[in-house]
Design a protein around this motif. Sequence first.
Motif, PDB file in Angstrom:
ATOM      1  N   SER A  11       0.831  -1.201   0.000  1.00  0.00           N
ATOM      2  CA  SER A  11       0.000   0.000   0.000  1.00  0.00           C
ATOM      3  C   SER A  11       0.868   1.253   0.000  1.00  0.00           C
ATOM      4  O   SER A  11       0.560   2.227  -0.671  1.00  0.00           O
ATOM      5  CB  SER A  11      -0.954   0.006   1.192  1.00  0.00           C
ATOM      6  N   LEU A  12       1.972   1.205   0.721  1.00  0.00           N
ATOM      7  CA  LEU A  12       2.893   2.340   0.727  1.00  0.00           C
ATOM      8  C   LEU A  12       3.507   2.538  -0.646  1.00  0.00           C
ATOM      9  O   LEU A  12       3.609   3.657  -1.131  1.00  0.00           O
ATOM     10  CB  LEU A  12       3.984   2.125   1.774  1.00  0.00           C
ATOM     11  N   LEU A  13       3.883   1.448  -1.272  1.00  0.00           N
ATOM     12  CA  LEU A  13       4.488   1.533  -2.597  1.00  0.00           C
ATOM     13  C   LEU A  13       3.567   2.187  -3.600  1.00  0.00           C
ATOM     14  O   LEU A  13       3.957   3.098  -4.317  1.00  0.00           O
ATOM     15  CB  LEU A  13       4.820   0.131  -3.117  1.00  0.00           C
ATOM     16  N   ASN A  58      16.886  10.684  -4.568  1.00  0.00           N
ATOM     17  CA  ASN A  58      17.334   9.509  -5.337  1.00  0.00           C
ATOM     18  C   ASN A  58      16.555   8.266  -4.927  1.00  0.00           C
ATOM     19  O   ASN A  58      16.133   7.477  -5.776  1.00  0.00           O
ATOM     20  CB  ASN A  58      18.831   9.277  -5.150  1.00  0.00           C
ATOM     21  N   TYR A  59      16.374   8.087  -3.622  1.00  0.00           N
ATOM     22  CA  TYR A  59      15.588   6.952  -3.124  1.00  0.00           C
ATOM     23  C   TYR A  59      14.175   7.000  -3.690  1.00  0.00           C
ATOM     24  O   TYR A  59      13.647   5.999  -4.183  1.00  0.00           O
ATOM     25  CB  TYR A  59      15.551   6.965  -1.591  1.00  0.00           C
ATOM     26  N   PHE A  60      13.562   8.162  -3.622  1.00  0.00           N
ATOM     27  CA  PHE A  60      12.192   8.323  -4.083  1.00  0.00           C
ATOM     28  C   PHE A  60      12.073   7.993  -5.569  1.00  0.00           C
ATOM     29  O   PHE A  60      11.160   7.278  -5.988  1.00  0.00           O
ATOM     30  CB  PHE A  60      11.751   9.760  -3.808  1.00  0.00           C
ATOM     31  N   ASN A  61      12.997   8.494  -6.367  1.00  0.00           N
ATOM     32  CA  ASN A  61      12.983   8.213  -7.802  1.00  0.00           C
ATOM     33  C   ASN A  61      13.244   6.743  -8.084  1.00  0.00           C
ATOM     34  O   ASN A  61      12.614   6.145  -8.971  1.00  0.00           O
ATOM     35  CB  ASN A  61      14.000   9.095  -8.524  1.00  0.00           C
ATOM     36  N   ASP A  62      14.176   6.134  -7.343  1.00  0.00           N
ATOM     37  CA  ASP A  62      14.444   4.698  -7.518  1.00  0.00           C
ATOM     38  C   ASP A  62      13.233   3.858  -7.108  1.00  0.00           C
ATOM     39  O   ASP A  62      12.932   2.843  -7.738  1.00  0.00           O
ATOM     40  CB  ASP A  62      15.673   4.274  -6.716  1.00  0.00           C
ATOM     41  N   LEU A  63      12.541   4.283  -6.061  1.00  0.00           N
ATOM     42  CA  LEU A  63      11.339   3.573  -5.623  1.00  0.00           C
ATOM     43  C   LEU A  63      10.268   3.636  -6.700  1.00  0.00           C
ATOM     44  O   LEU A  63       9.628   2.634  -7.024  1.00  0.00           O
ATOM     45  CB  LEU A  63      10.818   4.176  -4.318  1.00  0.00           C
ATOM     46  N   ARG A  64      10.096   4.799  -7.288  1.00  0.00           N
ATOM     47  CA  ARG A  64       9.105   4.962  -8.369  1.00  0.00           C
ATOM     48  C   ARG A  64       9.463   4.076  -9.556  1.00  0.00           C
ATOM     49  O   ARG A  64       8.616   3.384 -10.106  1.00  0.00           O
ATOM     50  CB  ARG A  64       9.028   6.419  -8.801  1.00  0.00           C
ATOM     51  N   LYS A  80      12.362  -6.383  -4.492  1.00  0.00           N
ATOM     52  CA  LYS A  80      13.147  -5.251  -5.002  1.00  0.00           C
ATOM     53  C   LYS A  80      13.031  -4.039  -4.079  1.00  0.00           C
ATOM     54  O   LYS A  80      14.014  -3.340  -3.829  1.00  0.00           O
ATOM     55  CB  LYS A  80      12.703  -4.865  -6.414  1.00  0.00           C
ATOM     56  N   VAL A  81      11.832  -3.788  -3.572  1.00  0.00           N
ATOM     57  CA  VAL A  81      11.634  -2.655  -2.674  1.00  0.00           C
ATOM     58  C   VAL A  81      12.396  -2.881  -1.366  1.00  0.00           C
ATOM     59  O   VAL A  81      13.034  -1.957  -0.849  1.00  0.00           O
ATOM     60  CB  VAL A  81      10.135  -2.406  -2.417  1.00  0.00           C
ATOM     61  N   ALA A  82      12.343  -4.094  -0.844  1.00  0.00           N
ATOM     62  CA  ALA A  82      13.090  -4.389   0.384  1.00  0.00           C
ATOM     63  C   ALA A  82      14.586  -4.191   0.163  1.00  0.00           C
ATOM     64  O   ALA A  82      15.274  -3.589   1.008  1.00  0.00           O
ATOM     65  CB  ALA A  82      12.798  -5.812   0.843  1.00  0.00           C
ATOM     66  N   GLU A  83      15.093  -4.645  -0.965  1.00  0.00           N
ATOM     67  CA  GLU A  83      16.519  -4.464  -1.277  1.00  0.00           C
ATOM     68  C   GLU A  83      16.857  -2.972  -1.415  1.00  0.00           C
ATOM     69  O   GLU A  83      17.890  -2.520  -0.916  1.00  0.00           O
ATOM     70  CB  GLU A  83      16.880  -5.204  -2.571  1.00  0.00           C
ATOM     71  N   LEU A  84      15.980  -2.234  -2.070  1.00  0.00           N
ATOM     72  CA  LEU A  84      16.190  -0.806  -2.253  1.00  0.00           C
ATOM     73  C   LEU A  84      16.232  -0.090  -0.901  1.00  0.00           C
ATOM     74  O   LEU A  84      17.122   0.725  -0.644  1.00  0.00           O
ATOM     75  CB  LEU A  84      15.057  -0.229  -3.118  1.00  0.00           C
ATOM     76  N   VAL A 104      13.272   6.979   8.873  1.00  0.00           N
ATOM     77  CA  VAL A 104      12.957   7.587   7.576  1.00  0.00           C
ATOM     78  C   VAL A 104      11.755   6.884   6.954  1.00  0.00           C
ATOM     79  O   VAL A 104      10.799   7.534   6.503  1.00  0.00           O
ATOM     80  CB  VAL A 104      14.166   7.515   6.612  1.00  0.00           C
ATOM     81  N   PHE A 105      11.748   5.563   6.962  1.00  0.00           N
ATOM     82  CA  PHE A 105      10.693   4.801   6.303  1.00  0.00           C
ATOM     83  C   PHE A 105       9.380   4.877   7.084  1.00  0.00           C
ATOM     84  O   PHE A 105       8.303   4.874   6.488  1.00  0.00           O
ATOM     85  CB  PHE A 105      11.144   3.360   6.079  1.00  0.00           C
TER      86      PHE A 105
END
Length: 143
Positions: A11-13, A58-64, A80-84, A104-105
Amino acid sequence: MKKFLYSIILSLLFSTAALAQDDDGPGGQVRERMTEYIQKKLGLSKREADQFGPVFLNYFNDLRKTTQDNRGDQLVLQQKVAELRLNYRGQFKNIVGDKRSNDVFKHERDFVDEVKRMREERARERTNNRPNNRPNKRGNEPL
C-alpha cells in the motif's frame, strides 16, 4: 505477520508511486513536502538536511522506477523494494545515524497515510457539498 507487513509495504508503494510525478506540478510539490516533513520529524541539522535531501530524492525516484518496472509481479516487487530500502538505509545511516535511518521509512509511511486521509476527506467534502439536482420519485422536484 508477514502478510500484514507485505500489505503495508504494497500500500505504501502504490501510494508513494502515485505521488511520484515529475518535479513540475503537484507531484513535485508533494515530494518536496514529504522531504521537508521527514527532515523535520527526524530533527535534522542544516548540514544533515543538506546531505539528506538529495539522497532521499534519489531513493524516491528509484522507488518509483522499481514500482513501475515490477508492477506485474508482486513478489518480485516486494523483494526489489526491500533491497532498495536496505541499500538506502545504509546511505541514510551515514548521514543521520542508525536509529533515524530506520525512522525515515516510518515517517515516509506516516506522510503517505496523512496525504491519503486528506484526499479522502476532500473527496467526502466535495460529495457532501454537491447539490442534489436529481428529481424525486415523482419527477417534478429536486431532492
